[in-house]
Design an enzyme around this catalytic site. Structure first.
Site, PDB file in Angstrom:
ATOM      1  N   GLY A  14       0.603  -1.257   0.098  1.00  0.00           N
ATOM      2  CA  GLY A  14      -0.166  -0.048   0.144  1.00  0.00           C
ATOM      3  C   GLY A  14       0.696   1.314   0.049  1.00  0.00           C
ATOM      4  O   GLY A  14       0.267   2.397  -0.613  1.00  0.00           O
ATOM      5  N   ASN A  15       1.851   1.130   0.831  1.00  0.00           N
ATOM      6  CA  ASN A  15       2.813   2.381   0.867  1.00  0.00           C
ATOM      7  C   ASN A  15       3.596   2.670  -0.572  1.00  0.00           C
ATOM      8  O   ASN A  15       3.690   3.752  -1.062  1.00  0.00           O
ATOM      9  CB  ASN A  15       4.096   2.284   1.776  1.00  0.00           C
ATOM     10  N   LYS A 130      -0.818  -3.268  13.395  1.00  0.00           N
ATOM     11  CA  LYS A 130      -0.789  -3.025  11.915  1.00  0.00           C
ATOM     12  C   LYS A 130      -0.806  -1.539  11.741  1.00  0.00           C
ATOM     13  O   LYS A 130      -1.798  -0.914  11.980  1.00  0.00           O
ATOM     14  CB  LYS A 130      -2.016  -3.604  11.290  1.00  0.00           C
ATOM     15  N   LYS A 214      -1.819  -7.538   4.342  1.00  0.00           N
ATOM     16  CA  LYS A 214      -1.900  -7.885   2.943  1.00  0.00           C
ATOM     17  C   LYS A 214      -1.097  -9.204   2.467  1.00  0.00           C
ATOM     18  O   LYS A 214      -1.417  -9.865   1.646  1.00  0.00           O
ATOM     19  CB  LYS A 214      -1.906  -6.628   2.225  1.00  0.00           C
ATOM     20  N   LYS A 276       6.515 -10.215   5.927  1.00  0.00           N
ATOM     21  CA  LYS A 276       6.520 -10.494   4.453  1.00  0.00           C
ATOM     22  C   LYS A 276       7.252 -12.025   4.508  1.00  0.00           C
ATOM     23  O   LYS A 276       7.065 -13.002   3.594  1.00  0.00           O
ATOM     24  CB  LYS A 276       7.425  -9.549   3.517  1.00  0.00           C
TER      25      LYS A 276
END
Length: 336
Positions: A14-15, A130, A214, A276
Protein backbone atom coordinates in the site's frame (compact mmCIF):
# COMPACT_ATOMS: atom_id res chain seq x y z
CA UNK A 1 -0.46 -25.29 -22.85
CA UNK A 2 2.83 -23.42 -22.57
CA UNK A 3 5.06 -25.40 -20.23
CA UNK A 4 6.45 -22.19 -18.78
CA UNK A 5 3.07 -20.68 -17.97
CA UNK A 6 2.70 -20.13 -14.24
CA UNK A 7 -0.01 -19.05 -11.87
CA UNK A 8 1.51 -16.21 -9.82
CA UNK A 9 0.03 -14.22 -6.95
CA UNK A 10 1.62 -10.76 -6.75
CA UNK A 11 1.28 -8.69 -3.56
CA UNK A 12 1.70 -4.92 -3.95
CA UNK A 13 2.44 -2.77 -0.91
CA UNK A 14 0.00 0.00 0.00
CA UNK A 15 2.86 2.42 0.72
CA UNK A 16 4.17 1.87 -2.82
CA UNK A 17 0.87 3.23 -4.18
CA UNK A 18 1.35 6.72 -2.73
CA UNK A 19 -0.59 8.71 -0.14
CA UNK A 20 -2.87 10.87 -2.33
CA UNK A 21 -5.13 10.06 -5.31
CA UNK A 22 -2.75 11.88 -7.65
CA UNK A 23 0.30 10.03 -6.36
CA UNK A 24 -1.57 6.75 -6.51
CA UNK A 25 -2.45 7.15 -10.19
CA UNK A 26 1.21 7.82 -11.03
CA UNK A 27 2.50 4.90 -8.96
CA UNK A 28 -0.18 2.50 -10.16
CA UNK A 29 0.68 3.21 -13.78
CA UNK A 30 4.31 2.29 -13.10
CA UNK A 31 3.23 -0.91 -11.32
CA UNK A 32 0.81 -1.80 -14.11
CA UNK A 33 3.55 -1.70 -16.74
CA UNK A 34 5.63 -4.22 -14.83
CA UNK A 35 2.69 -6.51 -14.05
CA UNK A 36 1.60 -6.37 -17.70
CA UNK A 37 5.12 -7.43 -18.69
CA UNK A 38 4.71 -10.53 -16.51
CA UNK A 39 1.34 -11.25 -18.09
CA UNK A 40 2.83 -10.81 -21.57
CA UNK A 41 5.15 -13.75 -20.83
CA UNK A 42 2.05 -15.92 -20.66
CA UNK A 43 1.76 -16.09 -16.88
CA UNK A 44 -1.57 -16.03 -15.08
CA UNK A 45 -1.38 -13.12 -12.63
CA UNK A 46 -3.55 -12.56 -9.56
CA UNK A 47 -2.96 -9.33 -7.64
CA UNK A 48 -3.29 -8.58 -3.95
CA UNK A 49 -2.48 -5.15 -2.55
CA UNK A 50 -2.07 -3.25 0.68
CA UNK A 51 -4.13 -0.30 1.87
CA UNK A 52 -2.42 0.90 5.04
CA UNK A 53 -2.03 4.56 4.04
CA UNK A 54 -5.31 4.66 2.10
CA UNK A 55 -7.62 3.15 4.72
CA UNK A 56 -6.10 5.37 7.38
CA UNK A 57 -6.68 8.48 5.26
CA UNK A 58 -10.27 7.47 4.46
CA UNK A 59 -11.00 6.70 8.11
CA UNK A 60 -9.50 9.99 9.31
CA UNK A 61 -11.41 11.96 6.67
CA UNK A 62 -14.70 10.29 7.52
CA UNK A 63 -14.15 10.79 11.26
CA UNK A 64 -13.38 14.47 10.71
CA UNK A 65 -16.43 14.95 8.50
CA UNK A 66 -18.71 13.22 11.01
CA UNK A 67 -17.36 15.35 13.85
CA UNK A 68 -17.62 18.64 11.95
CA UNK A 69 -20.66 18.23 9.74
CA UNK A 70 -24.15 17.33 10.99
CA UNK A 71 -25.06 15.77 7.62
CA UNK A 72 -22.17 13.28 7.57
CA UNK A 73 -22.79 9.97 9.39
CA UNK A 74 -20.10 8.06 11.25
CA UNK A 75 -18.45 5.50 8.95
CA UNK A 76 -17.33 2.22 10.59
CA UNK A 77 -13.77 1.09 9.98
CA UNK A 78 -14.66 -2.07 7.95
CA UNK A 79 -16.64 0.13 5.55
CA UNK A 80 -13.57 2.33 5.17
CA UNK A 81 -11.62 -0.80 4.24
CA UNK A 82 -14.22 -1.63 1.59
CA UNK A 83 -13.93 1.91 0.22
CA UNK A 84 -10.17 1.54 -0.05
CA UNK A 85 -10.56 -1.71 -2.01
CA UNK A 86 -12.77 0.05 -4.55
CA UNK A 87 -10.60 3.15 -4.71
CA UNK A 88 -7.34 1.26 -5.27
CA UNK A 89 -8.94 -1.40 -7.47
CA UNK A 90 -10.42 1.32 -9.70
CA UNK A 91 -7.00 2.83 -10.37
CA UNK A 92 -5.34 -0.58 -10.81
CA UNK A 93 -8.01 -1.73 -13.26
CA UNK A 94 -7.62 1.35 -15.43
CA UNK A 95 -3.83 1.25 -15.48
CA UNK A 96 -3.60 -2.51 -16.07
CA UNK A 97 -6.19 -2.49 -18.85
CA UNK A 98 -4.28 0.25 -20.67
CA UNK A 99 -0.93 -1.51 -20.23
CA UNK A 100 -2.35 -4.82 -21.43
CA UNK A 101 -3.92 -3.22 -24.51
CA UNK A 102 -0.57 -1.66 -25.44
CA UNK A 103 0.85 -5.20 -25.48
CA UNK A 104 -2.05 -6.50 -27.56
CA UNK A 105 -3.29 -8.58 -24.65
CA UNK A 106 -7.08 -8.76 -24.52
CA UNK A 107 -7.36 -9.76 -20.86
CA UNK A 108 -10.11 -8.04 -18.91
CA UNK A 109 -9.26 -6.83 -15.40
CA UNK A 110 -11.67 -7.04 -12.47
CA UNK A 111 -11.49 -6.15 -8.76
CA UNK A 112 -13.29 -8.28 -6.20
CA UNK A 113 -14.47 -6.60 -3.01
CA UNK A 114 -13.11 -9.36 -0.80
CA UNK A 115 -14.09 -10.34 2.74
CA UNK A 116 -11.70 -12.43 4.84
CA UNK A 117 -12.90 -14.31 7.88
CA UNK A 118 -10.87 -13.91 11.08
CA UNK A 119 -11.21 -15.38 14.58
CA UNK A 120 -12.94 -12.93 16.93
CA UNK A 121 -10.79 -14.38 19.74
CA UNK A 122 -7.51 -13.81 17.87
CA UNK A 123 -4.93 -12.43 20.37
CA UNK A 124 -4.17 -9.67 17.86
CA UNK A 125 -7.24 -7.79 19.08
CA UNK A 126 -5.49 -7.29 22.41
CA UNK A 127 -2.24 -6.10 20.78
CA UNK A 128 -2.63 -3.67 17.84
CA UNK A 129 0.39 -3.85 15.51
CA UNK A 130 -0.70 -3.02 11.94
CA UNK A 131 0.39 0.48 10.80
CA UNK A 132 -2.20 2.51 8.88
CA UNK A 133 -2.43 6.05 7.59
CA UNK A 134 0.32 8.57 6.95
CA UNK A 135 3.49 9.05 8.95
CA UNK A 136 3.44 11.76 11.60
CA UNK A 137 5.80 13.29 14.13
CA UNK A 138 6.02 12.23 17.76
CA UNK A 139 4.21 15.39 18.84
CA UNK A 140 1.38 14.77 16.37
CA UNK A 141 1.10 11.14 17.52
CA UNK A 142 0.84 12.14 21.19
CA UNK A 143 -1.88 14.69 20.37
CA UNK A 144 -3.97 12.17 18.40
CA UNK A 145 -3.58 9.52 21.10
CA UNK A 146 -5.05 11.96 23.61
CA UNK A 147 -7.82 13.24 21.34
CA UNK A 148 -8.89 10.03 19.60
CA UNK A 149 -7.62 7.21 21.78
CA UNK A 150 -5.58 5.84 18.88
CA UNK A 151 -2.43 3.78 19.43
CA UNK A 152 0.76 4.94 17.67
CA UNK A 153 4.15 3.28 17.25
CA UNK A 154 7.43 4.30 15.68
CA UNK A 155 7.64 2.66 12.24
CA UNK A 156 11.11 1.52 11.13
CA UNK A 157 12.71 4.93 11.64
CA UNK A 158 10.30 6.67 9.26
CA UNK A 159 8.05 8.37 11.81
CA UNK A 160 4.99 7.43 13.87
CA UNK A 161 1.89 5.68 12.54
CA UNK A 162 -1.40 4.57 14.02
CA UNK A 163 -1.67 0.82 14.61
CA UNK A 164 -4.78 -1.38 14.66
CA UNK A 165 -5.29 -5.11 15.33
CA UNK A 166 -4.00 -7.44 12.62
CA UNK A 167 -5.66 -10.87 13.03
CA UNK A 168 -4.63 -13.88 10.95
CA UNK A 169 -6.71 -14.67 7.85
CA UNK A 170 -8.79 -17.84 8.25
CA UNK A 171 -10.90 -18.05 5.09
CA UNK A 172 -11.41 -15.98 1.94
CA UNK A 173 -15.19 -15.59 1.65
CA UNK A 174 -15.26 -14.89 -2.11
CA UNK A 175 -12.74 -17.62 -3.01
CA UNK A 176 -15.19 -19.55 -5.21
CA UNK A 177 -16.01 -16.45 -7.27
CA UNK A 178 -12.31 -15.60 -7.62
CA UNK A 179 -11.61 -19.12 -8.91
CA UNK A 180 -14.32 -18.87 -11.54
CA UNK A 181 -13.05 -15.50 -12.71
CA UNK A 182 -9.52 -16.82 -13.12
CA UNK A 183 -10.80 -19.84 -15.01
CA UNK A 184 -12.64 -17.43 -17.30
CA UNK A 185 -9.37 -15.76 -18.23
CA UNK A 186 -9.77 -12.59 -16.17
CA UNK A 187 -6.88 -10.83 -14.46
CA UNK A 188 -8.20 -10.62 -10.90
CA UNK A 189 -7.42 -8.10 -8.16
CA UNK A 190 -8.47 -9.54 -4.79
CA UNK A 191 -7.89 -9.45 -1.00
CA UNK A 192 -7.25 -5.70 -1.28
CA UNK A 193 -5.76 -4.37 1.93
CA UNK A 194 -5.68 -7.95 3.20
CA UNK A 195 -9.43 -8.21 2.71
CA UNK A 196 -12.26 -6.71 4.76
CA UNK A 197 -11.98 -8.42 8.18
CA UNK A 198 -15.19 -10.20 9.13
CA UNK A 199 -16.17 -12.49 12.01
CA UNK A 200 -18.91 -15.07 12.15
CA UNK A 201 -21.62 -15.55 14.77
CA UNK A 202 -25.23 -16.73 14.97
CA UNK A 203 -26.33 -13.78 12.84
CA UNK A 204 -23.87 -14.55 10.05
CA UNK A 205 -20.75 -12.59 9.17
CA UNK A 206 -20.11 -8.93 9.92
CA UNK A 207 -17.17 -6.55 9.79
CA UNK A 208 -14.77 -5.85 12.66
CA UNK A 209 -12.25 -3.06 13.28
CA UNK A 210 -8.92 -4.42 12.07
CA UNK A 211 -6.58 -4.62 9.07
CA UNK A 212 -5.39 -8.04 7.97
CA UNK A 213 -1.81 -8.07 6.76
CA UNK A 214 -1.98 -8.05 2.95
CA UNK A 215 1.03 -10.35 2.62
CA UNK A 216 -0.59 -13.02 4.79
CA UNK A 217 -3.89 -12.75 2.91
CA UNK A 218 -2.07 -12.87 -0.44
CA UNK A 219 -0.23 -15.94 0.83
CA UNK A 220 -3.54 -17.52 1.87
CA UNK A 221 -4.99 -16.75 -1.56
CA UNK A 222 -1.93 -18.23 -3.28
CA UNK A 223 -2.26 -21.39 -1.19
CA UNK A 224 -5.96 -21.81 -1.93
CA UNK A 225 -5.41 -21.23 -5.66
CA UNK A 226 -2.44 -23.66 -5.69
CA UNK A 227 -0.31 -20.94 -7.24
CA UNK A 228 3.12 -21.80 -8.56
CA UNK A 229 4.65 -18.74 -6.97
CA UNK A 230 4.01 -15.90 -4.53
CA UNK A 231 5.81 -12.61 -5.21
CA UNK A 232 5.78 -9.93 -2.53
CA UNK A 233 6.82 -6.52 -3.86
CA UNK A 234 8.22 -4.04 -1.37
CA UNK A 235 10.59 -1.07 -1.08
CA UNK A 236 13.85 -3.05 -1.21
CA UNK A 237 15.34 -5.32 -3.88
CA UNK A 238 16.19 -8.14 -1.45
CA UNK A 239 15.85 -9.30 2.14
CA UNK A 240 18.81 -8.22 4.27
CA UNK A 241 20.30 -9.34 7.54
CA UNK A 242 21.88 -6.71 9.79
CA UNK A 243 19.80 -4.19 7.84
CA UNK A 244 21.16 -0.60 7.83
CA UNK A 245 24.24 -1.76 9.74
CA UNK A 246 27.83 -1.59 8.44
CA UNK A 247 27.80 -5.37 7.96
CA UNK A 248 24.38 -5.59 6.27
CA UNK A 249 24.15 -8.47 3.79
CA UNK A 250 21.61 -9.20 1.06
CA UNK A 251 20.17 -12.71 0.84
CA UNK A 252 19.47 -14.20 -2.59
CA UNK A 253 17.96 -17.36 -1.13
CA UNK A 254 16.45 -18.47 2.18
CA UNK A 255 15.38 -21.93 3.26
CA UNK A 256 12.61 -22.33 5.83
CA UNK A 257 15.20 -23.44 8.37
CA UNK A 258 17.38 -20.39 7.75
CA UNK A 259 14.39 -18.04 7.85
CA UNK A 260 13.29 -19.50 11.20
CA UNK A 261 16.78 -18.94 12.63
CA UNK A 262 16.91 -15.33 11.46
CA UNK A 263 13.44 -14.64 12.88
CA UNK A 264 14.45 -16.06 16.26
CA UNK A 265 17.53 -13.81 16.29
CA UNK A 266 15.38 -10.74 15.60
CA UNK A 267 16.75 -9.95 12.14
CA UNK A 268 13.45 -8.84 10.60
CA UNK A 269 11.49 -5.81 11.82
CA UNK A 270 7.94 -6.55 13.00
CA UNK A 271 6.35 -3.67 11.13
CA UNK A 272 8.09 -4.22 7.80
CA UNK A 273 10.05 -7.30 6.69
CA UNK A 274 8.92 -9.88 9.29
CA UNK A 275 5.31 -10.31 8.04
CA UNK A 276 6.59 -10.61 4.46
CA UNK A 277 9.03 -13.38 5.33
CA UNK A 278 6.40 -15.16 7.45
CA UNK A 279 3.83 -14.96 4.63
CA UNK A 280 6.30 -16.50 2.21
CA UNK A 281 7.09 -19.25 4.70
CA UNK A 282 3.38 -20.05 5.11
CA UNK A 283 3.02 -20.42 1.34
CA UNK A 284 6.10 -22.64 0.98
CA UNK A 285 5.08 -24.83 3.93
CA UNK A 286 1.58 -25.30 2.52
CA UNK A 287 2.80 -26.15 -1.00
CA UNK A 288 6.13 -27.98 -0.74
CA UNK A 289 8.24 -27.60 -3.85
CA UNK A 290 6.96 -24.11 -4.63
CA UNK A 291 8.86 -20.93 -3.86
CA UNK A 292 8.13 -17.35 -2.84
CA UNK A 293 10.02 -14.18 -3.73
CA UNK A 294 10.51 -10.87 -1.96
CA UNK A 295 11.81 -8.03 -4.13
CA UNK A 296 11.09 -4.51 -5.34
CA UNK A 297 8.56 -3.65 -8.02
CA UNK A 298 11.35 -2.63 -10.36
CA UNK A 299 13.08 -6.01 -10.02
CA UNK A 300 9.97 -8.19 -10.33
CA UNK A 301 10.71 -9.54 -13.83
CA UNK A 302 14.35 -10.29 -13.01
CA UNK A 303 13.37 -11.95 -9.74
CA UNK A 304 10.91 -14.20 -11.54
CA UNK A 305 13.81 -15.55 -13.59
CA UNK A 306 16.14 -15.97 -10.61
CA UNK A 307 18.20 -12.85 -11.36
CA UNK A 308 17.15 -10.66 -8.41
CA UNK A 309 15.25 -10.67 -5.15
CA UNK A 310 15.23 -13.16 -2.28
CA UNK A 311 13.74 -16.56 -3.01
CA UNK A 312 12.32 -18.55 -0.09
CA UNK A 313 12.01 -22.32 -0.47
CA UNK A 314 11.81 -25.39 1.72
CA UNK A 315 15.27 -26.67 0.78
CA UNK A 316 18.35 -25.25 -0.97
CA UNK A 317 18.06 -25.16 -4.75
CA UNK A 318 19.78 -28.02 -6.58
CA UNK A 319 22.63 -27.13 -8.93
CA UNK A 320 20.38 -27.94 -11.90
CA UNK A 321 17.63 -25.55 -10.74
CA UNK A 322 15.82 -23.55 -13.44
CA UNK A 323 13.49 -20.99 -11.83
CA UNK A 324 10.44 -21.18 -14.09
CA UNK A 325 10.69 -24.89 -14.90
CA UNK A 326 9.89 -26.00 -11.37
CA UNK A 327 6.78 -28.11 -10.96
CA UNK A 328 5.90 -27.59 -14.62
CA UNK A 329 2.76 -29.73 -14.48
CA UNK A 330 1.17 -27.93 -11.53
CA UNK A 331 -0.60 -25.40 -13.72
CA UNK A 332 -2.54 -28.22 -15.38
CA UNK A 333 -3.91 -29.27 -11.98
CA UNK A 334 -6.04 -26.08 -12.08
CA UNK A 335 -7.64 -24.57 -9.03
CA UNK A 336 -10.76 -26.61 -8.35
Amino acid sequence: MNKMKKRIVVALGGNALGSTPGEQITHVRAAAKIIADLASEGHEIIIGHGNGPQVGIINSAMDYAAANGPCTPYMPFPECGAMSQGFIGYHLQQALQQSLLKRNLGKAVVSVVTQVLVDKNDPAFENPTKPIGNFCTYEEAVKLEKEKGFVFVEDAGRGYRRVVPSPAPQRIVELGAIRKMIQSGLLVIAVGGGGIPVVEDDQGIHGIDAVIDKDRSSSKLAQELKADMLIILTAVDQVYINYSQPDQRALSELTLKEADAYIKSGQFAKGSMLPKVEACMEFVRALPGRSAIITSLEKAAQALHGEAGTRIRSEPAPSSYVPLDMDSESYEADIN
